[in-house]
Scaffold this motif. Structure first.
Motif, PDB file in Angstrom:
ATOM      1  N   ASN A 140     -63.801 -41.315  41.880  1.00 62.85           N
ATOM      2  CA  ASN A 140     -64.193 -41.377  43.284  1.00 62.85           C
ATOM      3  C   ASN A 140     -63.620 -42.710  43.757  1.00 62.85           C
ATOM      4  OD1 ASN A 140     -66.165 -43.114  42.131  1.00 62.85           O
ATOM      5  ND2 ASN A 140     -67.710 -41.518  42.189  1.00 62.85           N
ATOM      6  N   ARG A 141     -64.422 -43.729  43.916  1.00 63.70           N
ATOM      7  CA  ARG A 141     -63.866 -45.071  44.175  1.00 63.70           C
ATOM      8  C   ARG A 141     -63.127 -45.589  42.950  1.00 63.70           C
ATOM      9  NH1 ARG A 141     -67.630 -49.624  46.702  1.00 63.70           N
ATOM     10  NH2 ARG A 141     -65.784 -50.844  46.290  1.00 63.70           N
ATOM     11  N   HIS A 142     -63.692 -45.297  41.776  1.00 67.45           N
ATOM     12  CA  HIS A 142     -63.135 -45.725  40.500  1.00 67.45           C
ATOM     13  C   HIS A 142     -63.216 -44.554  39.525  1.00 67.45           C
ATOM     14  CE1 HIS A 142     -63.100 -49.943  41.748  1.00 67.45           C
ATOM     15  NE2 HIS A 142     -64.276 -49.709  42.302  1.00 67.45           N
ATOM     16  N   ALA A 199     -69.002 -45.071  41.937  1.00 70.69           N
ATOM     17  CA  ALA A 199     -69.056 -45.185  43.404  1.00 70.69           C
ATOM     18  C   ALA A 199     -69.650 -46.521  43.849  1.00 70.69           C
ATOM     19  CB  ALA A 199     -69.863 -44.018  43.976  1.00 70.69           C
TER      20      ALA A 199
END
Length: 131
Positions: free
Chosen positions: A48-50, A125
């Motif tokens: 997702n973000r990472h 996230a």
């Protein structure tokens, strides 16, 4: 769920594991918040973000104990999991535990596994860059 050509080519030489991966991805799409995938040479990364989970053929058990029809899931959590299902774990740095789990059968794609993956997804996230 239709696999893209990059995903399918990742399984070249490991075709017997492709149905297991397809089952995993179908359940992941249903059970986890929105994520993207990146196919690399040695793993398929879900992020997702990472990054929060990777699919690979990492041999975390003795080769004789790993069926051809298997995939290895690697996830990061902020605590160690105490489960006999975990094949290997290590604290990569303080507060970040890497867990490896060999999946040999679609029956192993259960609510316990997806609870762990959901937790890993949430952690990724929330993670700030560099932490």
């Amino acid at each position: 769920m239709a696999l893209n050509p990059e995903e399918a080519s990742f399984f070249s030489g490991h075709e017997e594991a492709l149905p297991l991966y397809a089952a995993f991805m179908q359940q992941a799409e249903d059970a986890l918040p929105e994520f993207s995938i990146r196919v690399q040479k040695t793993q398929i990364t879900l992020s997702n973000r990472h990054a929060f989970t990777c699919v690979s053929f990492l041999a975390v058990r003795r080769k004789a104990r790993i069926p051809q029809r298997s995939i290895t899931l690697t996830s990061v959590l902020d605590h160690p999991l105490a489960s006999a299902r975990i094949d290997a774990k290590s604290e990569a740095y303080p507060g970040r535990w890497i867990h490896h789990l060999v999946i040999c059968d679609a029956a192993e794609l259960d609510s316990e596994l997806f609870a762990w993956l959901h937790e890993a997804c949430e952690l990724a996230a929330r993670k700030r860059r560099g932490t």
